[in-house]
Structures are given as structure tokens and as C-alpha cells.
Motif scaffolding. Structure first.
Motif, PDB file in Angstrom:
ATOM      1  N   VAL A  79       0.885  -1.114   0.491  1.00  0.00           N
ATOM      2  CA  VAL A  79      -0.216  -0.168  -0.178  1.00  0.00           C
ATOM      3  C   VAL A  79       0.805   1.406  -0.378  1.00  0.00           C
ATOM      4  O   VAL A  79       0.298   2.481   0.353  1.00  0.00           O
ATOM      5  N   TYR A  80       2.126   1.280   0.001  1.00  0.00           N
ATOM      6  CA  TYR A  80       3.313   2.354  -0.076  1.00  0.00           C
ATOM      7  C   TYR A  80       2.612   2.743  -1.108  1.00  0.00           C
ATOM      8  O   TYR A  80       3.350   2.542  -2.650  1.00  0.00           O
ATOM      9  N   ASP A  81       3.037   4.124  -1.282  1.00  0.00           N
ATOM     10  CA  ASP A  81       3.140   4.965  -3.094  1.00  0.00           C
ATOM     11  C   ASP A  81       3.979   5.708  -2.679  1.00  0.00           C
ATOM     12  O   ASP A  81       3.557   6.672  -2.181  1.00  0.00           O
ATOM     13  N   CYS A  82       4.564   6.065  -4.053  1.00  0.00           N
ATOM     14  CA  CYS A  82       6.076   6.918  -3.317  1.00  0.00           C
ATOM     15  C   CYS A  82       5.919   8.982  -4.523  1.00  0.00           C
ATOM     16  O   CYS A  82       5.953   9.142  -4.157  1.00  0.00           O
ATOM     17  N   PHE A  83       5.103   8.652  -4.884  1.00  0.00           N
ATOM     18  CA  PHE A  83       3.978   9.128  -6.459  1.00  0.00           C
ATOM     19  C   PHE A  83       5.149   9.819  -6.978  1.00  0.00           C
ATOM     20  O   PHE A  83       5.210  10.605  -7.564  1.00  0.00           O
ATOM     21  N   PHE A 141      14.744  11.173   0.474  1.00  0.00           N
ATOM     22  CA  PHE A 141      13.871  10.402  -0.269  1.00  0.00           C
ATOM     23  C   PHE A 141      12.885  11.030   0.539  1.00  0.00           C
ATOM     24  O   PHE A 141      11.205  10.983  -0.450  1.00  0.00           O
ATOM     25  N   PRO A 142      12.521  10.589   1.198  1.00  0.00           N
ATOM     26  CA  PRO A 142      11.111  10.900   2.266  1.00  0.00           C
ATOM     27  C   PRO A 142      10.529  12.459   1.971  1.00  0.00           C
ATOM     28  O   PRO A 142       9.256  12.708   2.005  1.00  0.00           O
ATOM     29  N   ILE A 143      11.104  13.173   1.724  1.00  0.00           N
ATOM     30  CA  ILE A 143      11.473  15.193   1.139  1.00  0.00           C
ATOM     31  C   ILE A 143      10.697  15.015  -0.035  1.00  0.00           C
ATOM     32  O   ILE A 143       9.729  15.876  -0.424  1.00  0.00           O
ATOM     33  N   MET A 144      11.616  14.483  -0.764  1.00  0.00           N
ATOM     34  CA  MET A 144      10.992  14.176  -2.198  1.00  0.00           C
ATOM     35  C   MET A 144       9.700  13.383  -2.140  1.00  0.00           C
ATOM     36  O   MET A 144       8.431  13.744  -3.378  1.00  0.00           O
ATOM     37  N   ARG A 145       9.182  13.010  -1.484  1.00  0.00           N
ATOM     38  CA  ARG A 145       8.131  12.426  -1.286  1.00  0.00           C
ATOM     39  C   ARG A 145       7.101  12.506  -0.980  1.00  0.00           C
ATOM     40  O   ARG A 145       5.579  12.275  -1.531  1.00  0.00           O
ATOM     41  N   ASP A 146       7.411  13.258   0.030  1.00  0.00           N
ATOM     42  CA  ASP A 146       5.798  14.405   0.227  1.00  0.00           C
ATOM     43  C   ASP A 146       5.855  15.450  -0.483  1.00  0.00           C
ATOM     44  O   ASP A 146       4.710  16.048  -0.710  1.00  0.00           O
ATOM     45  N   LEU A 147       7.158  16.135  -1.205  1.00  0.00           N
ATOM     46  CA  LEU A 147       6.538  16.905  -2.118  1.00  0.00           C
ATOM     47  C   LEU A 147       6.049  16.252  -3.756  1.00  0.00           C
ATOM     48  O   LEU A 147       5.160  17.050  -4.562  1.00  0.00           O
ATOM     49  N   HIS A 148       6.431  15.601  -3.416  1.00  0.00           N
ATOM     50  CA  HIS A 148       5.580  14.373  -4.734  1.00  0.00           C
ATOM     51  C   HIS A 148       4.465  14.474  -4.888  1.00  0.00           C
ATOM     52  O   HIS A 148       3.252  14.407  -5.469  1.00  0.00           O
ATOM     53  N   GLU A 149       3.654  14.415  -2.948  1.00  0.00           N
ATOM     54  CA  GLU A 149       2.227  14.170  -3.725  1.00  0.00           C
ATOM     55  C   GLU A 149       1.656  15.544  -3.045  1.00  0.00           C
ATOM     56  O   GLU A 149       0.437  14.999  -3.692  1.00  0.00           O
ATOM     57  N   LEU A 150       2.485  15.847  -2.851  1.00  0.00           N
ATOM     58  CA  LEU A 150       1.610  17.594  -2.850  1.00  0.00           C
ATOM     59  C   LEU A 150       1.682  17.829  -4.286  1.00  0.00           C
ATOM     60  O   LEU A 150       0.554  18.798  -4.972  1.00  0.00           O
TER      61      LEU A 150
END
Length: 287
Positions: free
Chosen positions: A83-87, A117-126
Motif C-alpha cells: 500500500v506504499y506509494d512514493c508518487f 527520499f522522504p522529503i521528495m516523496r512528500d513534495l510529489h504527494e503535494l
């Protein structure tokens, strides 16, 4: 109610990347399995083992960046992985931020890459939410603001590693959330009848079978294990809603706002569950 989504993004981006959803979907073939290394796992119903941040999962193959148990993840206790999505953040970090230099062949990059990576993941989610909001016809009054916000956020993703590490993602979310909410409000205003406001509500295990949740505000709601069979969720705002083990059999999620694939992957459903066209029916759902 008429279709409130536009077939394409309004206008054209004057610079940077084309505003398309393609880059906001995970492309594991062009990533370095960052989601299998960077995050920490805690032994639970979602993960069979403890794994500290920055350590490769023991199921990660040593000869490439593939998962050795990919087809059996749910069966052996790793449902959290499914269920993980890195967007799309994984391939952005791998191919853009680090220009294809992977952490195995260049171990000096590993520690920094795993923090980026987790910072980029949050940016891509936005970016994913901003992209969707621009496709909502009823949100036209804020399309220009959404476009600027998208491009500004995209610029952040193109920064050097040191620049990315300085980003306060929490502050950025706080800044962009009112704009995303305004887009949602403009759409939901066109839904007839009184709309329920259950923003951030504790609805764990709630009995909502057949509930009329059209145009409801379910932002950040806890719907873990909720009974949503045959519920009407059309045009409901579900950004950040937790659907883990929620029963969506027969539910209608047509045009649910800010819905992401991982929310569906975490839930239960069947062939009667109505999904927006862009989504994939999870393989573990029943018939």
C-alpha cells in the motif's frame, strides 16, 4: 450532477516540466528501491519484521533492486509494502537528484539519499494533489493559483540534495492546504443537499453502510475498519483519510476528491465498488 473534471490541464506551463500525472506515478524500474531501504519498519500487522531506517530490507535482491518476495508480500506479512506509494519520488531522486548514481555503487551517497527520499516523496504527494485540483472544472477560479503553486513546488523537487534537505515540508503543506481545500469546496458546492463535515473524525469501525456521503468533507478522517458497504462517496474530499481495512464493497467513489491508489490498496472492495477511471482495482479485492 455534471462532470466537474476537465479532460486536460487548463492552460500550459510556461517552464519546467509538463504538468502531467505520468511523473507522479511510481516507476520502480528507474528507482533504486529507496522505499525498501530508507524508511523504518516496525513489526506489526503491516510488517513481519523490524527494520531500522537506512537498512535494506532482507527481501531486497542483492543482484538488482527487485523484491525477492514481491508476489507473496501479503501472504508473508508485508501488506504494508503493498500500500506504499512514493508518487514518483523514487525515480526523481534516482534519476534526477542523483543522476542515476545508485547507493550500492556509490555508497558515499547512501546516507544523504535516504534522507532526501522522504522529503521528495512528500513534495510529489503535494504535486499529485495540485495536479488533480487543476483538472477540476469547478475550481477554475483558483486554477491560476494552483498552477503557480504546482510550478513552485516542482522547482523545489529539482534542487540539489542539500537544498532539498533544508525544505520544511510541514510549513509547505500548511501553506498549500487552504488552496487545495478551496478547490475542493468549489467542487463540493455543486453537490445537492447538505454535506457532512467529518474532517479528522474518529470513524474507526463506524457503521456507515449505505451512507450518503456525497460531497462530504472526510479530510484526514480515521476510517480504519469502517463499514462503508454501498456508501455513496461521490465527490467526497478524502485527502489523507485512512481507509485501512475499510469495507468498500459496493461503494461508489466516482470522482472522489484527492483519492490516491494507496487508499484503495489498504481497503477491501469488490467488483461492485465503483472507482474513478484512472484507478486500478486492487488484486486482493473480492469478486
Amino acid at each position: 450532477m455534471s462532470d466537474q473534471r476537465e479532460p486536460a490541464l487548463p492552460g500550459g506551463a510556461p517552464d519546467l516540466v509538463e504538468q502531467r500525472a505520468d511523473g507522479l506515478r511510481a516507476d520502480c524500474a528507474n528507482c533504486f528501491a529507496l522505499c525498501c531501504v530508507a524508511p523504518a519498519f516496525a513489526a506489526s500487522a503491516d510488517f513481519a519484521i523490524d527494520k531500522p531506517a537506512g537498512r535494506a530490507c532482507p527481501n531486497l535482491r542483492s543482484d538488482d533492486f527487485g523484491c525477492g518476495v514481491h508476489t507473496r508480500l501479503r501472504d508473508i506479512g508485508f501488506s504494508g509494502c503493498t500500500v506504499y506509494d512514493c508518487f514518483g519520488a523514487g525515480q526523481k531522486v534516482a534519476q534526477v537528484t542523483y543522476a542515476g548514481q545508485d547507493w550500492r555503487r556509490a555508497p558515499h551517497t547512501a546516507k544523504q539519499m535516504f534522507r532526501v527520499f522522504p522529503i521528495m516523496r512528500d513534495l510529489h504527494e503535494l504535486l499529485r494533489y495540485l495536479h488533480e485540483a487543476q483538472c477540476l472544472a469547478a475550481a477554475r477560479p483558483v486554477h491560476d493559483q494552483l498552477r503557480v503553486a504546482y510550478l513552485d513546488t516542482e522547482r523545489l523537487t529539482l534542487g540539489e540534495p542539500a537544498e532539498l534537505l533544508r525544505i520544511d515540508v510541514g510549513a509547505l503543506r500548511h501553506q498549500l492546504n487552504p488552496l487545495l481545500l478551496r478547490a475542493s469546496e468549489l467542487v463540493r458546492a455543486g453537490v445537492p443537499g447538505k454535506k457532512k463535515d467529518r474532517r479528522g473524525a474518529d470513524l474507526i469501525g463506524a457503521r456507515l453502510k449505505g451512507a450518503d456521503l456525497r460531497g462530504a468533507n472526510l479530510r484526514g478522517a480515521y476510517l480504519i475498519g469502517a463499514d462503508l458497504r454501498t456508501a455513496d462517496l461521490r465527490f467526497a474530499d478524502v485527502i489523507g483519510a485512512d481507509f485501512r481495512d475499510a469495507d468498500l464493497r459496493g461503494a461508489d467513489l466516482t470522482d472522489a476528491l484527492y483519492l490516491v491508489q494507496s487508499q484503495l490498496d489498504a481497503a477491501k472492495g469488490d467488483l461492485r465498488t465503483t472507482l474513478p477511471a484512472a484507478f486500478t482495482r486492487p488484486g486482493h479485492w473480492g469478486t
